[in-house]
Design an enzyme around this catalytic site. Sequence first.
Site, short mmCIF file in Angstrom:
data_model
loop_
_atom_site.label_atom_id
_atom_site.label_comp_id
_atom_site.label_asym_id
_atom_site.label_seq_id
_atom_site.Cartn_x
_atom_site.Cartn_y
_atom_site.Cartn_z
N ARG A 94 0.95 -1.36 -0.03
CA ARG A 94 0.09 0.01 -0.04
C ARG A 94 0.90 1.09 0.09
O ARG A 94 1.88 1.42 0.76
CB ARG A 94 -0.97 -0.01 1.28
CG ARG A 94 -1.86 -1.00 1.21
CD ARG A 94 -3.09 -0.97 2.39
NE ARG A 94 -3.91 0.10 1.85
CZ ARG A 94 -4.86 0.62 2.71
NH1 ARG A 94 -4.95 0.07 3.92
NH2 ARG A 94 -5.77 1.54 2.30
N ASP A 242 -2.84 8.82 7.75
CA ASP A 242 -1.98 8.12 7.08
C ASP A 242 -0.54 8.67 6.83
O ASP A 242 0.42 8.01 6.77
CB ASP A 242 -2.48 7.66 5.82
CG ASP A 242 -3.57 6.43 6.13
OD1 ASP A 242 -4.72 6.95 6.42
OD2 ASP A 242 -3.13 5.28 6.18
N ASN A 252 -5.52 11.59 4.71
CA ASN A 252 -6.22 10.61 5.32
C ASN A 252 -7.38 10.10 4.62
O ASN A 252 -7.43 10.28 3.42
CB ASN A 252 -6.87 11.17 6.82
CG ASN A 252 -7.55 10.04 7.69
OD1 ASN A 252 -6.83 9.14 7.88
ND2 ASN A 252 -8.73 10.29 8.26
N LYS A 253 -8.36 9.24 4.99
CA LYS A 253 -9.21 8.41 4.42
C LYS A 253 -10.13 9.38 3.81
O LYS A 253 -10.40 10.57 4.09
CB LYS A 253 -10.18 7.69 5.62
CG LYS A 253 -11.15 6.76 4.80
CD LYS A 253 -10.74 5.83 4.00
CE LYS A 253 -9.92 4.93 4.18
NZ LYS A 253 -9.28 4.19 2.88
#
Length: 349
Positions: A94, A242, A252-253
């Site tokens: 990832r 992240d 982030n998400k």
Amino acid sequence: MERKNNMMLSIKWGEDDLIILDQTKLPEKTEFITLKTVEEVWDAIKKLKVRGAPAIGIAAAYGLYVSIRDLKAECFEEFYKEFEKNADYLASSRPTAVNLFWALNRMKKRAIESKNKSIEDIKRDLLNEAHAIRNEDEEMCKAIGENFLTLLEDGMTILTHCNAGGLATARYGTALSPIFLAKDKGWNIRVFADETRPLLQGARLTTWELLQYGVDVTLICDNMAAHVMSKGWIDAIITGCDRVAANGDVANKIGTYGLAVLAKAHNIPFYIAAPSSTIDMDTPDGSQIVIEERSEDEVSCGFGIRTAPEGVKVYNPAFDVTPNSLITAIVTEKGILRPPYDKTIKNIF
Ligand code: MRU
């Protein structure tokens, strides 16, 4: 699996293998799986069986140890060549969470520092380094929660996005850490959890964790956040991240950026929870962060149910970047950082 204070640990070192709670099965099934090979660890990270930036880093550190546990090598150079190849392989799982690369780099550094030891001693040092990464994460998350409590008060309502709880870390979580600690203190904090399309980490994981801990949580669809804020129901927004760039831009998400814009419009503080392992001084600003794009099926055929016509074009970025100007504070284990972030971030390193 071990439980501490009603908090299920999602990642654990067993006898000689990595054990994870398969987060893709939650909330319906609490299923633990043992990962015995580096390929299994790679696959678990890729498929989000283990997920959340700190947990990805911990899993990768143990995965790298697993990859060389049975390796026979005549000398350090031969050992390190295979070790580095496996680190590169895990790094390809990832791209966005910097904790993955941070943990793998720590493991590489440990191997090099131990290079004059026997191969068996190097392996032991590497396992200990993976344990240290796990244990330090638990300490950092607790400290983040404690620092956050100075910003919150009994009776507040917090909105959160995705899952930055115990499941995403060694324990406590980052964004959810203050919620758990507040509960321990007897505070009555209420939470609104965005469901977090398309993989529903908020609905499946955040509400599950909070309910287990006895926290008052209300699930909303992502597109209800503005409405809830306009009602005056939200005192603060807290999300995990992240990667934090050196200037304080934050990945982030997907959906986090929109929340930050809404927070500004409604004059609600927008906080990011970040262990120092998520801060990347080598990334100058958010435009340099690689944003993971995931399969079209997650949007058009999520969880195996077709919700859009076959053949429709889909764009599925898993993360977005929130500019530093929208962030009220970044709460780390080392303290609460405020703008100008390029200076305050530098000060903690
Ligand atoms: O794709 P995911 O589920 O790994 O995304 C996770 C998030 O965006 C979290 O907010 C972030 O990793 C912080 S976890 C403490």
